[in-house]
Structure formats: structure tokens, C-alpha cells
Scaffold this active site. Structure first.
Site, short mmCIF file in Angstrom:
data_model
loop_
_atom_site.label_atom_id
_atom_site.label_comp_id
_atom_site.label_asym_id
_atom_site.label_seq_id
_atom_site.Cartn_x
_atom_site.Cartn_y
_atom_site.Cartn_z
N ASP A 316 0.85 -1.19 0.00
CA ASP A 316 0.00 0.00 0.00
C ASP A 316 0.89 1.24 0.00
O ASP A 316 2.06 1.18 0.36
CB ASP A 316 -0.91 -0.01 1.24
N HIS A 317 0.32 2.34 -0.43
CA HIS A 317 1.01 3.63 -0.37
C HIS A 317 0.66 4.32 0.94
O HIS A 317 -0.52 4.59 1.21
CB HIS A 317 0.60 4.51 -1.55
N PHE A 491 -5.11 4.50 0.56
CA PHE A 491 -6.18 3.62 0.06
C PHE A 491 -5.81 2.90 -1.24
O PHE A 491 -6.61 2.82 -2.15
CB PHE A 491 -7.50 4.38 -0.13
N HIS A 492 -4.58 2.36 -1.31
CA HIS A 492 -4.13 1.67 -2.52
C HIS A 492 -3.68 0.24 -2.24
O HIS A 492 -2.60 -0.16 -2.69
CB HIS A 492 -2.97 2.44 -3.16
N PRO A 493 -4.44 -0.59 -1.53
CA PRO A 493 -3.97 -1.95 -1.27
C PRO A 493 -3.94 -2.79 -2.54
O PRO A 493 -4.88 -2.79 -3.33
CB PRO A 493 -4.99 -2.50 -0.27
#
Length: 554
Positions: A316-317, A491-493
């Protein structure tokens, strides 16, 4: 099957989010194929889904969000984060930041190397990006140059527009970034996103453009061979073994009507496609007996297929949210903290569909290196004319900006694991942020890059004062620790059902996204990405769904 199937379809798609909506459209275009699209959430008829600033009211709202929380993270000094995932028609495209960002060409070339399949090279992914894109600079009558036409599409369903507002304080940050050596760019999506500029967004005339509008309405929903079930959560997948011993996914058990609803089963003649996202898809697989055998046995889930990579490789980021107080600047903090300001904001949106209510969570972006020795841009800025202590908290009363910066290529890896055999229980989400020395070093360096930009002459007129983390902190260790205090997910899983070569023991799907060892089952969502892209992840998810749809039609 424990429950006899009530209905049989050719293809069952689990999850009506970004990938699921596109797949439903593409596959139901074949009138001979009966397609069922299942969505655990409700319809996207909540007004805040469609007003861009409404993400503030959709995230952590049970009507639109799964409301997950991460496990306490040592890298975040023991904190647990809210982990939004869309639970409504359109999925995360109904609650996300609307930023259209493909990443860097090297991301896809790396996927091709990891999978051994040239189909994932940038040059072969670009047509799949363009296939569904409708870019504002290629509208009828627009004067677009050949380069724009080479990299962007004009006839697709996925609307890409420029933002409908500007802020003087963000223009000053843009100029300061250039003074710090980051070049100006008018397009982040040509394979090299190095530069600073305003993000393009997935909006249409000031409204959010989600995947349901783009791919389900009006085409797919009018087709007699297409069925959509909302409030329909998959409890587990169903498998059978053929005479030859081959394992096949033959359908799914579904609970309709929410918690305590009625259970039924549906069968698939051709394929079941998991599009439940990097959290939902590994959860469903594990609940169905597909995953790490040790975990499943521990929780009393009968092992159908031992696949150790299911739920591993979570990436994630992590955005580090540096806040600067400013003087003499118009910011959302000051506008939204007065009745007059709120009325002006509402009036501007009502009249022209512009202004703060039309804004994405971040307007200005920049991609650069955390250290000059880096071979490519490895950090991304999301700059906002506002500040708050944490998501869901009120805006600060003083004028300020937030310069969030994230490591585009983290080396930390986490996991998604079910906690019980009950499908209604949320899984344990452990991103393991800042768990490697490399990630901690990039975190510290990225805060220094932020400080360097803000210190440039173009920003001096606003007399910036570092509010978080605080200018008194300078060392690598203390900056990395403070990053853990103020950072949050962007919110980038991705990565929890990664694709890979046949000899990769942790690969869950093959390069055509078919689950290894099981016939009739694919995963098509961000979970299949072996490594995270160098930017926001919604556009890459659409690209891989476009590619998968083409393979399935063939």
C-alpha cells in the site's frame, strides 16, 4: 453443494466495483452469455456518492464503506488506521479520490518480467488503458496533437476531465516545486509521470464518474442476459472434482439481504470471477478453503486447495501528511469554518458545478525522487488547500495546506488473513508499514524534499510554518518515527492474490489471472498486481480488467 443452486449463469462476477462493472459490461455484450454481477453493498443512489466532495461523507459510512481497520502497526508506533473499501455499486470508484493515474511504464515492464508474459509490457497495456477512456482533450472539435491521441482514448466510457477549480496557494506550491527542480507537466499518464501539475480526475461536468455510471448504465443494465444482485454477499465459493480429479469452481453461496439474510447458491457454467478487491478476494478464497493450509486448519476451515500466497504480499502507499500553516492565503479551512463561506461554496456548485464541492481530495500532484541517487521518481505528492488532525476530524481553524507524500515503491509487505470461519467477520489487515530500513529512509528523505519545496521563493509570500511534523525534527530516525505518527493510508492496497510464473510458490494466479490449480476461477482486481504501481491504483485496475475481459471473450 450444501445448498442446491437456485439459478445457473455462464459467468458469475463477485464484486461490482471498478473491475467488476467493466467486466460485466464487456462480457454481457455477448448475448449468448448469461452474466450475474454480485455486490455486497447497495445501489449507488446516495447523493454524496455523486458530489465529488461527498467522499468525506462516504468513507467510514456503513452505507458505502466496509469500514475496515488495520491491525496495530509497529511502524506507525502502535496505531491502527481506518481502511476504507467501497461497499456499494461502483465499489471504491464511488468513494475514492477520483484521480486518474496510470503509473510509470517501468511498472508494467516489471510485471512482464515477473510473470514471463509480454502481455503486461507497457506497450501492450497502453491499448487497454485507451480502450475505455474518454479524455477531455480529445472531445469532438478539440485540437489535440498527435502525442495526446497516441496516449489517450476518446471513445470509451471512462470519463477523464481536468479539475474545475484552482487555488492561488496551490499555484504557488506548483511554482515552488519547479524552483526545486521538478519540471512542469500537463500529463502524468504517458508512461513517465515525473513532474508537477494538476491531476486529471474521473468526473463529468462536476459530478463524480463512477464505474456503475460508466459501464452499467445504460448499456449492461438493459441487456436481458445481465443480472445484478445488490445486498448479496458471497459466503464461500463452491468446488467440485471431475472424473479426472481436476478441481473446478462451480459456483458460490450467497447471502442476500444483509446480516441475517437468506442463503442461496448460484452455479456457473463457465467461470466465477473474483473482483472483490485486494481485501475481499483473499478473504473469500480463504473462507472457501483456498489459501495457506496452516491458517485454514487453525480456524477450522476445510482445506480445498493449499495456496500459500493467498493474502500475502499486501502493499500500500502510506502518505505522510505534512501540514504547513500559511498567512494571507485562501484555503478550505477558512472558507468552510464560516456560514458565509459554506453558503458561497454551495451556491458556486449549484450554479456552475465548480468550486470546493467539485474538488477531488487532492488537486495538485508531483512526482520526484526522494534522493538524487534514485534512478526514477519514487515519491508522489498530493497537495491540498486544507488541513485536519486525521481523516474524519474537523478542519483546522487556521489557514493551512497539507503536502502529503508517499513512497511509490515500498519494500514493506503485509497480509490479509481471516480471523474466523464466519464470512461476516472482518479479516485481519496488517500492511506492516515502514517495516524495512529502506522505507524508513525514504520517509525521512521525502519530508526533507517537502521542506525544500516549501522553502523556495515562490512560496515565501505565504510565510509557511511547519505545523506537522515540526521543523525541530531533523534526524533520520526521529523523522521516520514522526512519519509513523502522522502518516495514513492513501487507500491503494494491492498484491494479495498476485500473478506470477508457474515456479513462483507465492503466485496465486497465472499471467491470465486464472487461479492456480483450480479451473473456472479467476481473480481480476488490484490484488493480482505483483508489485504496486507508481501512482494511484484505480486506472491500472481498469486496465487489467479490460485485458482480462478480452481474454475471456476469446
Amino acid at each position: 453443494m450444501t445448498t442446491p443452486p437456485t439459478e445457473t449463469f455462464d459467468t458469475i462476477i463477485v464484486g461490482a466495483g471498478t473491475a467488476g462493472c467493466l467486466l460485466a459490461n464487456r462480457l454481457s455484450a455477448d448475448p449468448s452469455r448469461r452474466v450475474l454481477l454480485l455486490e455486497a453493498g447497495g445501489m449507488d443512489n446516495y447523493h454524496w456518492i455523486h458530489i465529488p466532495v461527498g467522499y468525506l461523507y462516504c468513507i467510514d459510512n456503513p452505507r458505502t464503506d466496509w469500514r475496515y481497520r488495520t491491525e496495530p502497526s509497529p511502524g506507525l508506533n502502535g496505531r491502527s488506521l481506518l481502511y476504507p473499501r467501497g461497499k456499494t455499486l461502483g465499489g471504491c470508484s464511488s468513494i475514492n479520490g477520483m484521480i486518474y493515474m496510470r503509473g510509470q511504464a517501468r511498472d508494467y515492464d516489471h510485471w512482464a518480467a515477473l510473470t514471463g508474459d509480454e502481455a503486461w509490457n507497457w506497450e501492450h497495456c497502453l491499448p487497454d488503458f485507451k480502450a475505455h477512456e474518454s479524455h477531455y482533450q480529445l472531445d469532438a472539435g478539440a485540437k489535440a496533437d498527435a502525442v495526446m491521441a497516441k496516449f489517450h482514448g476518446s471513445t470509451g466510457e471512462w470519463r477523464v476531465e481536468k479539475q474545475r477549480l484552482r487555488w492561488d496557494v496551490l499555484d504557488a506550491f506548483l511554482q515552488a516545486a519547479q524552483q526545486a527542480g521538478i519540471p512542469l507537466t500537463d500529463d502524468f499518464n504517458r508512461g513517465d509521470n515525473h513532474g508537477v501539475g494538476y491531476f486529471d480526475v474521473n468526473q463529468k461536468s462536476g459530478w463524480r464518474w463512477n464505474a456503475a455510471k460508466a459501464f452499467l448504465r445504460p448499456t449492461a443494465m438493459r441487456r436481458p442476459n445481465f443480472s445484478l444482485w445488490t445486498d448479496a454477499q458471497v459466503g464461500r465459493l463452491v468446488f467440485e472434482r471431475g472424473a479426472d480429479g481436476a478441481l473446478r469452481c462451480s459456483g458460490a453461496e450467497v447471502v442476500r439481504g444483509g446480516r441475517g439474510g437468506h442463503k442461496l447458491a448460484v452455479a456457473a457454467r463457465r467461470e466465477v470471477i473474483l473482483c472483490a478487491g485486494a481485501i475481499g478476494s483473499p478473504q473469500i478464497l480463504q473462507l472457501s478453503g483456498v489459501g495457506p493450509a496452516g491458517l485454514l486448519q487453525q480456524l477450522g476451515v476445510p482445506v480445498v486447495h493449499d495456496l500459500p500466497g493467498v493474502g500475502a504480499n499486501l502493499q500500500d502507499h502510506l502518505q505522510i501528511r505534512a501540514v504547513y500553516k500559511v498567512q494571507g492565503a485562501r484555503t478550505l479551512n477558512t472558507l468552510a469554518n464560516s456560514l458565509v463561506g459554506k453558503a458561497a461554496i454551495a451556491l458556486e456548485y449549484a450554479v456552475s458545478r465548480s468550486g470546493p464541492m467539485s474538488m477531488a481530495p487532492s488537486q495538485l500532484g508531483a512526482f520526484t525522487r526522494s534522493d538524487p541517487s534514485m534512478p526514477h521518481p519514487n515519491i508522489e505528492f498530493h497537495v491540498q488547500p486544507l488541513s485536519l488532525d486525521a481523516f474524519g476530524q474537523p478542519l483546522h481553524t487556521f489557514p493551512a495546506i497539507t503536502a502529503s507524500v508517499c513512497n511509490l515503491n515500498p519494500t514493506s509487505r503485509g497480509s490479509v488473513r481471516i480471523k474466523s470461519a464466519n464470512f461476516e467477520d472482518a479479516p485481519a489487515i496488517a500492511p506492516n508499514y515502514l517495516s524495512t530500513q529502506e522505507d524508513r529512509k525514504v520517509a525521512a528523505d521525502s519530508l526533507r524534499v517537502t521542506r525544500n519545496i516549501v522553502a523556495q521563493p515562490a512560496f515565501a509570500r505565504y510565510q509557511p510554518q511547519e505545523f506537522k511534523p515540526g521543523a525541530q525534527y531533523q534526524g533520520d530516525d526521529e523523522l521516520a518515527k514522526l512519519a509513523g505518527d502522522i502518516a495514513s493510508t492513501i487507500f491503494h492496497p494491492v498484491g494479495t492474490t498476485k500473478m506470477g510464473r508457474a515456479d513462483d510458490p507465492m503466485a496465486v494466479v497465472d499471467p491470465q489471472l486464472r487461479v492456480r490449480g483450480i479451473q473456472g476461477l479467476r481473480v481480476v482486481d488490484a490484488g493480482v498486481m505483483p508489485t504496486i504501481t507508481s501512482g494511484n491504483t484505480n486506472a491500472p485496475t481498469l486496465m487489467l480488467a479490460e485485458k482480462a475481459a478480452r481474454w475471456m471473450r476469446q
